[in-house]
Design an enzyme around this catalytic site. Structure first.
Site, mmCIF file in Angstrom:
data_model
loop_
_atom_site.group_PDB
_atom_site.id
_atom_site.type_symbol
_atom_site.label_atom_id
_atom_site.label_comp_id
_atom_site.label_asym_id
_atom_site.label_seq_id
_atom_site.Cartn_x
_atom_site.Cartn_y
_atom_site.Cartn_z
ATOM 1 N N GLY A 29 -3.100 -11.091 -5.011
ATOM 2 C CA GLY A 29 -3.531 -9.749 -4.609
ATOM 3 C C GLY A 29 -2.811 -8.678 -5.396
ATOM 4 C CG ASN A 30 -4.390 -5.156 -6.000
ATOM 5 O OD1 ASN A 30 -4.358 -4.165 -5.290
ATOM 6 N ND2 ASN A 30 -5.511 -5.818 -6.253
ATOM 7 N NE ARG A 31 3.733 -2.270 -4.776
ATOM 8 C CZ ARG A 31 4.395 -1.298 -5.406
ATOM 9 N NH1 ARG A 31 4.611 -1.387 -6.703
ATOM 10 N NH2 ARG A 31 4.818 -0.257 -4.734
ATOM 11 C CB SER A 32 -4.781 -1.359 -3.911
ATOM 12 O OG SER A 32 -5.650 -0.442 -3.281
#
Ligand code: C5P
Length: 231
Positions: A29-32
């Site tokens: 995933g990512n930090r958005s």
């Protein structure tokens, strides 16, 4: 009080970060957090638009806190592929598309059907094969309907010597979007904060706005730019 300048328009906004499964319990995933996309959806609804919010992973607390107006319909999407499908279907009737989601550029090839374990690994290291996902916004531009306005976002980490504005211009041209909103991100910037600073360029590379403030403030500036580019 803002004017009702988006009345009668159908808009589709994507928000949050996609998650690409590795096995049934893990993902890349990512930090958005989805904050900017939620602010865009709420602002559009308050300015009179009918809104579809295609939400990848969005912080649940934020979603509740956002208390989105009833004019916002939420469609959940997990992976980049699911988000692409949801956006393509929303695009069929949308007058404006804003791709604020942080979409994975790569997905895991050969998702494990069962949880990967150290016991099942052949040694102390394992390798994941990653393959490119489709560029959703580029596809939407290719299939755009008459009169449809498409806005892309770009989260860039500074420090490679190229100014944010130059990257924004290049990306706007490459993707063919009407507007591209670029912001700098990093360990301390852009994510998980309520503030943002954008440079918004058009497809010709002209700077149309450089808003900074809360994510809601910059969302309003994005819609101002959309209204201007459509007139
Ligand atoms: O090239 P980059 O990923 O920085 O472009 C960001 C823009 O492209 C965002 O609007 C994002 O939502 C969109 N994007 C996409 N499909 C991808 C990756 C990014 O539509 N696979």
């Amino acid at each position: 009080v803002r004017r009702h300048d988006l009345a009668g328009l159908r808009v589709a906004v994507s928000a949050g970060g996609t998650r690409e499964p590795i096995d049934p319990v893990r993902f890349i995933g990512n930090r958005s957090s989805g904050r900017q996309g939620l602010a865009l959806a709420a602002a559009a609804a308050e300015r009179g638009a009918e809104v579809v919010l295609v939400a990848a992973h969005v912080d649940r607390g934020l979603l509740a806190e956002a208390a989105l107006p009833t004019a916002v319909r939420i469609v959940a999407a997990g992976t980049a592929a699911e988000l692409g499908e949801a956006m393509r279907s929303a695009a069929v009737v949308a007058d404006v598309i804003v791709m604020a989601a942080a979409v994975a550029d790569y997905r895991v090839e050969g998702i494990a059907p069962r949880k990967l374990t150290k016991e099942s690994a052949a040694g102390p290291a394992i390798t994941l094969e990653l393959v490119e996902t489709d560029d959703i916004v580029a596809g939407l531009v290719r299939d755009r309907r008459e009169g449809q306005t498409i806005v892309g976002f770009a989260a860039e980490t500074p420090g490679d010597g190229e100014a944010l504005i130059d990257r924004a211009r290049r990306k706007a041209a490459r993707k063919g979007v009407d507007l591209l909103a670029a912001n700098e991100v990093g360990w301390e910037r852009g994510f998980e904060t309520d503030r943002n600073a954008l440079v918004i360029v058009d497809v010709e590379g002209r700077v149309v706005a450089e808003p900074r403030g809360t994510k809601r403030d910059v969302a309003e500036a994005v819609w101002d730019a959309v209204v201007a580019v459509r007139s």
